[in-house]
Design a protein around this motif. Structure first.
Motif, PDB file in Angstrom:
ATOM      1  N   SER A 291       0.823  -1.205   0.000  1.00 17.39           N
ATOM      2  CA  SER A 291       0.000   0.000   0.000  1.00 17.39           C
ATOM      3  C   SER A 291       0.861   1.259   0.000  1.00 17.39           C
ATOM      4  O   SER A 291       1.931   1.315   0.617  1.00 17.39           O
ATOM      5  CB  SER A 291      -0.928   0.006   1.218  1.00 17.39           C
ATOM      6  OG  SER A 291      -0.177   0.026   2.423  1.00 17.39           O
ATOM      7  N   MET A 295      -6.645   7.812   1.788  1.00 14.41           N
ATOM      8  CA  MET A 295      -7.267   6.523   2.028  1.00 14.41           C
ATOM      9  C   MET A 295      -8.049   6.073   0.786  1.00 14.41           C
ATOM     10  O   MET A 295      -8.964   6.744   0.337  1.00 14.41           O
ATOM     11  CB  MET A 295      -8.202   6.615   3.235  1.00 14.41           C
ATOM     12  CG  MET A 295      -8.758   5.257   3.622  1.00 14.41           C
ATOM     13  SD  MET A 295     -10.066   5.358   4.890  1.00 14.41           S
ATOM     14  CE  MET A 295     -11.459   5.062   3.800  1.00 14.41           C
ATOM     15  N   ASN A 324      -2.475   0.583   9.505  1.00 17.93           N
ATOM     16  CA  ASN A 324      -3.917   0.466   9.315  1.00 17.93           C
ATOM     17  C   ASN A 324      -4.225   0.017   7.896  1.00 17.93           C
ATOM     18  O   ASN A 324      -3.805   0.634   6.920  1.00 17.93           O
ATOM     19  CB  ASN A 324      -4.597   1.811   9.601  1.00 17.93           C
ATOM     20  CG  ASN A 324      -6.062   1.641   9.927  1.00 17.93           C
ATOM     21  OD1 ASN A 324      -6.722   0.749   9.422  1.00 17.93           O
ATOM     22  ND2 ASN A 324      -6.570   2.512  10.793  1.00 17.93           N
ATOM     23  N   SER A 325      -4.954  -1.065   7.791  1.00 20.40           N
ATOM     24  CA  SER A 325      -5.422  -1.586   6.517  1.00 20.40           C
ATOM     25  C   SER A 325      -6.461  -2.650   6.822  1.00 20.40           C
ATOM     26  O   SER A 325      -6.642  -3.040   7.987  1.00 20.40           O
ATOM     27  CB  SER A 325      -4.271  -2.176   5.697  1.00 20.40           C
ATOM     28  OG  SER A 325      -4.740  -2.672   4.458  1.00 20.40           O
ATOM     29  N   GLU A 346     -15.365  -4.551   6.964  1.00 22.11           N
ATOM     30  CA  GLU A 346     -13.906  -4.582   6.906  1.00 22.11           C
ATOM     31  C   GLU A 346     -13.359  -5.581   7.909  1.00 22.11           C
ATOM     32  O   GLU A 346     -13.710  -5.543   9.093  1.00 22.11           O
ATOM     33  CB  GLU A 346     -13.326  -3.196   7.215  1.00 22.11           C
ATOM     34  CG  GLU A 346     -11.801  -3.170   7.194  1.00 22.11           C
ATOM     35  CD  GLU A 346     -11.224  -1.849   7.656  1.00 22.11           C
ATOM     36  OE1 GLU A 346      -9.977  -1.688   7.596  1.00 22.11           O
ATOM     37  OE2 GLU A 346     -12.005  -0.966   8.089  1.00 22.11           O
ATOM     38  N   GLN A 348     -10.162  -6.236   9.792  1.00 25.26           N
ATOM     39  CA  GLN A 348      -9.055  -5.339  10.117  1.00 25.26           C
ATOM     40  C   GLN A 348      -7.727  -6.067  10.180  1.00 25.26           C
ATOM     41  O   GLN A 348      -7.653  -7.260  10.492  1.00 25.26           O
ATOM     42  CB  GLN A 348      -9.335  -4.642  11.454  1.00 25.26           C
ATOM     43  CG  GLN A 348      -8.287  -3.650  11.901  1.00 25.26           C
ATOM     44  CD  GLN A 348      -8.085  -2.510  10.912  1.00 25.26           C
ATOM     45  OE1 GLN A 348      -7.228  -2.628  10.027  1.00 25.26           O
ATOM     46  NE2 GLN A 348      -8.840  -1.431  11.043  1.00 25.26           N
ATOM     47  N   ASP A 350      -4.693  -3.772  11.246  1.00 26.19           N
ATOM     48  CA  ASP A 350      -3.957  -2.971  12.238  1.00 26.19           C
ATOM     49  C   ASP A 350      -3.975  -3.628  13.620  1.00 26.19           C
ATOM     50  O   ASP A 350      -5.029  -4.000  14.132  1.00 26.19           O
ATOM     51  CB  ASP A 350      -4.595  -1.577  12.314  1.00 26.19           C
ATOM     52  CG  ASP A 350      -3.980  -0.693  13.393  1.00 26.19           C
ATOM     53  OD1 ASP A 350      -2.832  -0.957  13.783  1.00 26.19           O
ATOM     54  OD2 ASP A 350      -4.654   0.250  13.836  1.00 26.19           O
ATOM     55  N   GLN A 424      -7.594  -2.330   1.373  1.00 20.52           N
ATOM     56  CA  GLN A 424      -7.510  -0.915   1.735  1.00 20.52           C
ATOM     57  C   GLN A 424      -6.069  -0.425   1.778  1.00 20.52           C
ATOM     58  O   GLN A 424      -5.186  -1.096   2.311  1.00 20.52           O
ATOM     59  CB  GLN A 424      -8.153  -0.687   3.095  1.00 20.52           C
ATOM     60  CG  GLN A 424      -8.219   0.780   3.509  1.00 20.52           C
ATOM     61  CD  GLN A 424      -8.745   0.946   4.914  1.00 20.52           C
ATOM     62  OE1 GLN A 424      -8.205   0.387   5.862  1.00 20.52           O
ATOM     63  NE2 GLN A 424      -9.816   1.715   5.058  1.00 20.52           N
ATOM     64  N   HIS A 426      -4.589   2.758   3.534  1.00 17.36           N
ATOM     65  CA  HIS A 426      -5.218   3.663   4.500  1.00 17.36           C
ATOM     66  C   HIS A 426      -4.582   5.044   4.552  1.00 17.36           C
ATOM     67  O   HIS A 426      -5.286   6.043   4.732  1.00 17.36           O
ATOM     68  CB  HIS A 426      -5.187   3.025   5.892  1.00 17.36           C
ATOM     69  CG  HIS A 426      -6.019   3.750   6.899  1.00 17.36           C
ATOM     70  ND1 HIS A 426      -5.540   4.807   7.643  1.00 17.36           N
ATOM     71  CD2 HIS A 426      -7.317   3.581   7.277  1.00 17.36           C
ATOM     72  CE1 HIS A 426      -6.499   5.246   8.445  1.00 17.36           C
ATOM     73  NE2 HIS A 426      -7.590   4.528   8.248  1.00 17.36           N
ATOM     74  N   ASP A 430       0.974   4.201   6.786  1.00 12.89           N
ATOM     75  CA  ASP A 430       0.596   2.790   6.895  1.00 12.89           C
ATOM     76  C   ASP A 430       1.150   2.014   5.705  1.00 12.89           C
ATOM     77  O   ASP A 430       0.966   2.414   4.553  1.00 12.89           O
ATOM     78  CB  ASP A 430      -0.926   2.652   6.925  1.00 12.89           C
ATOM     79  CG  ASP A 430      -1.547   3.445   8.053  1.00 12.89           C
ATOM     80  OD1 ASP A 430      -1.241   3.133   9.218  1.00 12.89           O
ATOM     81  OD2 ASP A 430      -2.317   4.385   7.764  1.00 12.89           O
TER      82      ASP A 430
END
Length: 447
Positions: A291, A295, A324-325, A346, A348, A350, A424, A426, A430
């Protein structure tokens, strides 16, 4: 009895007299919490001249990779009291009948209590009349052609034994044919391309390394290791270390059999995927998506899904796990990433948020079973595997083969019965990587 995934094995003296057997001294003094590995290389049939090289290599690897090695050819080491000292037992090119009935019972009990097994090369040419061992090893040796180069195709890029291997992996060894394929019983990590060498007899589906959860224990087998040169090869040594770290419980992996999946992202192309919102993902030469910014959401636009098992591998980039993703499911097609947030669910990644918003949670709705999650989770920098299974409005989640969440949607404004999938990205701080996104569509219940 067994160590946890963070190696909480208690210390015992390096040389003890147990069951009348004097054990060899450790290759180095163990540190608190360090795993213990017994390397067993007794032969009652053909004897490989590479065994001393294998023992020496495993001792060296233990010294650098955090496990203590004892090596023996004395089957008298297979007593309940002695086996309890070890987190895994390596059968290094053993051949023939090497354990008597009492020793076999002790080893079966050791596995049932959570012990680890590693089989190297001729470990598959061992104990043909002991069904428990045959199941543990995964397959028995049948024949082999001459030593020659061959192409090894890596099927699982997340397991520690194969995550660092090149793809394809070209190496020279003695390539076993097996009496049966372990694919329906074990999780295949790598297989041989039979068109790349002569003498393969497994009709194009030729597993050469695999792992499995077996009757309470953990098992890893590799068909490599016939030649002396294997044990000086840094790539093969890394392969062995990964298998041992899995067997002792230091690194977690999903070793359930895996059949019937098709790739949505196989590391070579993003055909069918679209980026929604800011940021992006980079596609690296090793087939990894990482990533960048956000976002946003990389979503699979070619099709929606209603009943399925989705598997994918992921890892966090920061040392803290504050990356975070997540994986989004069940959202309508849209190039607005917030549509997935507002209409889907979602899963998670993270590791630093509150329980209902951290790794393994259905974000904002249901926490994972934290005790199971913590035992199953690998730390930042190491690969993890999710299975997200959606059937009707029910979503179940497995982390590295351990079920950690079971959620049923009751919100009439949302539905899991039909929707798209997305990864994702984010934000700029991240960094999460993904690879090998694959899916198996399941029958729709009631249809």
């Amino acid at each position: 009895m067994r160590s946890t995934s963070r190696l909480t094995t208690s210390l015992v003296g390096a040389a003890l007299l147990l069951g009348g057997v004097t054990l060899p001294a450790a290759s180095h003094s163990p540190s608190p919490g360090e795993a213990r590995v017994l390397v067993f290389s007794k032969t009652a049939g053909f004897r490989h001249d590479s065994i001393p090289d294998g023992v020496a290599a495993l001792k060296e690897l233990g010294g650098t990779d955090g496990f203590t090695v004892h090596a023996t050819e004395d089957a008298g080491a297979f007593t309940p009291a002695n086996l309890r000292r070890y987190d895994a037992v390596v059968f290094l090119s053993t051949t023939g009948d090497v354990l008597d009935d009492t020793q076999q019972r002790a080893f079966e009990d050791y596995i049932h209590r959570g012990g680890g097994y590693v089989g190297i090369h001729a470990a598959a040419d061992t104990e043909y009349d002991w069904p428990f061992y045959g199941g543990l090893a995964g397959a028995y040796f049948q024949s082999h052609p001459a030593i020659q180069p061959a192409t090894v195709d890596v099927e699982d890029h997340a397991h520690p034994a194969t995550s660092g291997l090149p793809g394809p992996w070209i190496r020279t060894d003695e390539w076993y044919n097996y009496r049966s394929s372990p694919r329906d019983r074990a999780h295949v990590l790598a297989s041989l391309d039979e068109s790349s060498y002569t003498g393969g007899t497994m009709r194009g589906d030729h597993p050469i390394a695999w792992c499995q959860d077996y009757q309470g224990g953990r098992a890893f087998y590799t068909g490599g290791g016939h030649t002396k040169e294997s044990y000086a090869d840094p790539v093969f040594r890394r392969h062995l270390v990964g298998g041992i770290l899995y067997a002792v419980g230091e690194i977690q992996a999903d070793c359930r059999p895996e059949n019937g999946y098709r790739p949505l992202f196989d590391g070579s192309s993003l055909d069918g995927w679209r980026q929604a919102g800011p940021g992006s993902f980079t596609l690296d030469d090793d087939g990894t998506l990482t990533s960048v910014g956000g976002m946003g959401l990389l979503w699979y636009a070619s099709a929606g899904f209603s009943s399925y098992s989705l598997k994918l591998d992921w890892k966090m980039g920061s040392a803290s796990g504050d990356d975070n993703s997540g994986v989004f499911v069940g959202f309508p097609p849209s190039d607005d990433p917030w549509s997935a947030v507002d209409n889907g669910y979602e899963i998670q990644i993270d590791a630093t948020d509150v329980p209902e918003k951290t790794t393994g949670s259905v974000y904002g709705f249901r926490s994972a079973d934290l005790k199971k999650r913590d035992r199953a989770l690998n730390p930042p920098g190491e690969w993890n595997t999710y299975e997200i299974r959606v059937e009707g409005e029910r979503l179940r989640l497995w982390l590295n083969g351990v079920k950690i969440n079971d959620f049923t949607n009751t919100d009439p404004a949302r539905s899991l019965r039909d929707g798209h999938l997305g990864l994702q990205n984010h934000g700029t701080e991240d960094q999460v990587s993904f690879r090998d996104v694959r899916i198996k569509e399941l029958p729709v219940k009631g249809s």
